[in-house]
Scaffold this motif. Structure first.
Motif, PDB file in Angstrom:
ATOM      1  N   UNK A 121       0.727  -1.359   0.055  1.00  0.00           N
ATOM      2  CA  UNK A 121      -0.012  -0.107  -0.052  1.00  0.00           C
ATOM      3  C   UNK A 121       0.918   1.108   0.075  1.00  0.00           C
ATOM      4  N   UNK A 122       2.048   1.102   0.764  1.00  0.00           N
ATOM      5  CA  UNK A 122       2.775   2.519   0.697  1.00  0.00           C
ATOM      6  C   UNK A 122       3.710   2.769  -0.444  1.00  0.00           C
ATOM      7  N   UNK A 123       3.839   1.579  -1.335  1.00  0.00           N
ATOM      8  CA  UNK A 123       4.775   1.442  -2.586  1.00  0.00           C
ATOM      9  C   UNK A 123       3.988   1.185  -3.591  1.00  0.00           C
ATOM     10  N   UNK A 124       2.695   1.273  -3.630  1.00  0.00           N
ATOM     11  CA  UNK A 124       1.931   0.691  -4.823  1.00  0.00           C
ATOM     12  C   UNK A 124       2.446   1.158  -6.222  1.00  0.00           C
ATOM     13  N   UNK A 125       2.855   2.499  -6.445  1.00  0.00           N
ATOM     14  CA  UNK A 125       3.152   3.155  -7.820  1.00  0.00           C
ATOM     15  C   UNK A 125       4.463   2.370  -8.041  1.00  0.00           C
ATOM     16  N   UNK A 126       5.285   2.196  -7.114  1.00  0.00           N
ATOM     17  CA  UNK A 126       6.749   1.888  -7.594  1.00  0.00           C
ATOM     18  C   UNK A 126       6.784  -0.152  -8.050  1.00  0.00           C
ATOM     19  N   UNK A 127       5.741  -0.221  -7.080  1.00  0.00           N
ATOM     20  CA  UNK A 127       5.504  -1.824  -7.365  1.00  0.00           C
ATOM     21  C   UNK A 127       4.775  -2.073  -8.546  1.00  0.00           C
ATOM     22  N   UNK A 128       3.660  -1.110  -8.974  1.00  0.00           N
ATOM     23  CA  UNK A 128       3.175  -1.499 -10.308  1.00  0.00           C
ATOM     24  C   UNK A 128       4.266  -1.593 -11.614  1.00  0.00           C
ATOM     25  N   UNK A 129       5.122  -0.453 -11.374  1.00  0.00           N
ATOM     26  CA  UNK A 129       6.325  -0.071 -12.456  1.00  0.00           C
ATOM     27  C   UNK A 129       6.986  -1.390 -12.550  1.00  0.00           C
ATOM     28  N   UNK A 130       7.470  -1.744 -11.443  1.00  0.00           N
ATOM     29  CA  UNK A 130       8.047  -3.117 -11.534  1.00  0.00           C
ATOM     30  C   UNK A 130       7.631  -4.234 -12.200  1.00  0.00           C
ATOM     31  N   UNK A 131       6.151  -4.381 -11.824  1.00  0.00           N
ATOM     32  CA  UNK A 131       5.152  -5.552 -12.198  1.00  0.00           C
ATOM     33  C   UNK A 131       5.210  -5.175 -13.929  1.00  0.00           C
ATOM     34  N   UNK A 132       5.107  -4.147 -14.325  1.00  0.00           N
ATOM     35  CA  UNK A 132       4.856  -3.856 -15.668  1.00  0.00           C
ATOM     36  C   UNK A 132       6.161  -4.139 -16.494  1.00  0.00           C
ATOM     37  N   UNK A 133       7.426  -3.689 -15.806  1.00  0.00           N
ATOM     38  CA  UNK A 133       8.615  -3.872 -16.438  1.00  0.00           C
ATOM     39  C   UNK A 133       8.882  -5.200 -16.452  1.00  0.00           C
ATOM     40  N   UNK A 134       8.630  -6.117 -15.496  1.00  0.00           N
ATOM     41  CA  UNK A 134       8.844  -7.384 -15.566  1.00  0.00           C
ATOM     42  C   UNK A 134       8.009  -8.286 -16.624  1.00  0.00           C
ATOM     43  N   UNK A 135       6.804  -7.798 -16.864  1.00  0.00           N
ATOM     44  CA  UNK A 135       6.107  -8.386 -17.850  1.00  0.00           C
ATOM     45  C   UNK A 135       6.405  -8.147 -19.079  1.00  0.00           C
ATOM     46  N   UNK A 136       6.999  -6.861 -19.486  1.00  0.00           N
ATOM     47  CA  UNK A 136       7.565  -6.734 -20.808  1.00  0.00           C
ATOM     48  C   UNK A 136       8.743  -7.363 -21.020  1.00  0.00           C
ATOM     49  N   UNK A 137       9.780  -7.555 -20.108  1.00  0.00           N
ATOM     50  CA  UNK A 137      10.797  -8.295 -20.243  1.00  0.00           C
ATOM     51  C   UNK A 137      10.675  -9.817 -20.484  1.00  0.00           C
ATOM     52  N   UNK A 138       9.871 -10.167 -19.732  1.00  0.00           N
ATOM     53  CA  UNK A 138       9.333 -11.671 -19.862  1.00  0.00           C
ATOM     54  C   UNK A 138       8.711 -11.881 -21.386  1.00  0.00           C
ATOM     55  N   UNK A 139       7.879 -11.136 -21.699  1.00  0.00           N
ATOM     56  CA  UNK A 139       7.302 -11.183 -22.937  1.00  0.00           C
ATOM     57  C   UNK A 139       8.369 -11.091 -24.124  1.00  0.00           C
ATOM     58  N   UNK A 140       9.285 -10.143 -23.897  1.00  0.00           N
ATOM     59  CA  UNK A 140      10.458 -10.161 -24.794  1.00  0.00           C
ATOM     60  C   UNK A 140      11.219 -11.342 -24.655  1.00  0.00           C
ATOM     61  N   UNK A 141      11.687 -11.915 -23.589  1.00  0.00           N
ATOM     62  CA  UNK A 141      12.420 -12.995 -23.613  1.00  0.00           C
ATOM     63  C   UNK A 141      11.566 -14.319 -23.978  1.00  0.00           C
ATOM     64  N   UNK A 142      10.384 -14.506 -23.673  1.00  0.00           N
ATOM     65  CA  UNK A 142       9.863 -15.783 -24.379  1.00  0.00           C
ATOM     66  C   UNK A 142       9.800 -15.511 -25.807  1.00  0.00           C
ATOM     67  N   UNK A 143       9.646 -14.303 -26.393  1.00  0.00           N
ATOM     68  CA  UNK A 143       9.662 -14.169 -27.872  1.00  0.00           C
ATOM     69  C   UNK A 143      11.230 -14.554 -28.466  1.00  0.00           C
ATOM     70  N   UNK A 144      11.882 -14.120 -27.717  1.00  0.00           N
ATOM     71  CA  UNK A 144      13.443 -14.622 -28.145  1.00  0.00           C
ATOM     72  C   UNK A 144      13.638 -15.946 -28.188  1.00  0.00           C
ATOM     73  N   UNK A 145      13.165 -16.563 -27.258  1.00  0.00           N
ATOM     74  CA  UNK A 145      13.284 -18.308 -27.128  1.00  0.00           C
ATOM     75  C   UNK A 145      12.435 -19.102 -27.872  1.00  0.00           C
ATOM     76  N   UNK A 146      11.385 -18.233 -28.257  1.00  0.00           N
ATOM     77  CA  UNK A 146      10.118 -19.362 -28.795  1.00  0.00           C
ATOM     78  C   UNK A 146       9.658 -19.879 -28.263  1.00  0.00           C
TER      79      UNK A 146
END
Length: 322
Positions: free
Chosen positions: A292-317
């Motif tokens: 609750x105290x850090x929701x904005x930062x944590x949401x940014x982290x989750x969004x960044x991880x999701x982008x990296x995971x999608x790109x990594x998955x695409x890289x590896x097929x």
């Protein structure tokens, strides 16, 4: 001799310790964002005799082991492909070159002491189970020493420290007639995976350590630990804290009958006083408050991880693992 207490705590702290210059208090730029002003209320106590299968709130903002493995594989594949494009056909990454963190154990099993599951205690004592292996998967040793040309292409600098993978400033260097990417092949890999340097993806792990530390000092946890210690005393063991329960035993060789006997008593006492249920519930309350105290930062982290995971998955097929 391996220090079993250190092994037990590693499951809680290992991820946070990889962040140079950061402490369990939270993001250095955010003051006391990792601290809860007063003990948070516990709305309900989890009904669990074993920590297996329990999920702490901050895990929603972190990668799983399988996801970390995928990110590491994608990083290695992209970096190696870049290096070989420059003619380094036998290039392999050193163990220390990869951001691999996949060797962490399943983080709940040793969180409230070196053993909290009755079956594990009876079979392994305080020893690591096969699923708690702390060693990362074996990788090629790579070159023990990089040539200046390899270093230039890999990092964008022939002799300086490794730059951040988001480096965008031109290296103004060429190798084999091709311009070296900004930040070298590390920089190119970071951009292909869409690494955002403004987002500290380790922040949830730092908060998780803080939640654990604060819960351990909470009166509700101290009370149940005292009850556990009294139960252990009745069984002939003088141990004050479950985190210290394995002191005096070694990971060398198989677990002794004496170790297994104590480990079984340890878990029995945890079940009797509901230590796992209470501690998990209190820690979860701290974690939820920190979210609750850090929701904005944590949401940014989750969004960044999701982008990296999608790109990594695409890289590896492949699909993004759970």
């Amino acid at each position: 001799m391996t220090d079993l207490r250190a092994v037990a705590i590693t499951a809680v702290t290992a991820s946070a310790l990889i962040v140079a210059g950061c402490s369990a208090g939270g993001d250095p730029d955010k003051g006391n964002s990792g601290l809860v002003a007063s003990p948070p209320p516990v709305t309900g106590t989890a009904s669990a005799s074993s920590p297996k299968g329990l999920v702490l709130p901050l895990e929603a903002y972190q990668t799983t082991n399988a996801q970390e493995l995928m990110l590491s594989r994608a990083h290695d594949e992209l970096t190696t492909a870049c290096m070989r494009r420059f003619g380094f056909t036998t290039f392999t990454l050193n163990q220390s070159d990869s951001p691999q963190q996949s060797g962490r154990p399943e983080q709940m099993t040793r969180r409230y002491g070196p053993v909290s599951d009755a079956k594990d205690a009876a079979e392994y004592g305080y020893h690591l189970t096969p699923g708690q292996n702390l060693a990362p998967p074996a990788k090629s040793a790579g070159s023990s020493k990089r040539t200046s040309s390899e270093t230039l292409v890999l990092t964008g600098s022939a002799g300086g420290p490794k730059p951040q993978p988001d480096a965008t400033q031109s290296t103004k260097a060429t190798y084999g007639g091709e311009e070296v990417p900004a930040g070298g092949c590390y920089g190119e890999t970071g951009r292909k995976l869409a690494v955002d340097p403004s987002v500290n993806i380790n922040f949830p792990q730092i908060l998780a350590v803080s939640a654990y530390d604060q819960s351990r000092a909470d009166s509700r946890v101290r009370d149940v630990v005292t009850k556990w210690s009294a139960c252990m005393s009745e069984k002939g063991y003088n141990i004050k804290d479950p985190v210290d329960a394995a002191a005096g035993f070694s990971l060398d060789g198989a677990a002794s009958a004496k170790e297994i006997q104590q480990a079984v008593a340890d878990v029995a006492c945890k079940e009797k006083v509901k230590l796992v249920s209470v501690w998990f519930s209190v820690e979860s309350a701290y974690a939820q408050k920190l979210i609750e105290q850090n929701q904005q930062q944590l949401t940014a982290v989750r969004n960044q991880l999701d982008v990296q995971l999608r790109n990594a998955a695409q890289t590896l097929g492949q699909a993004v693992p759970r």
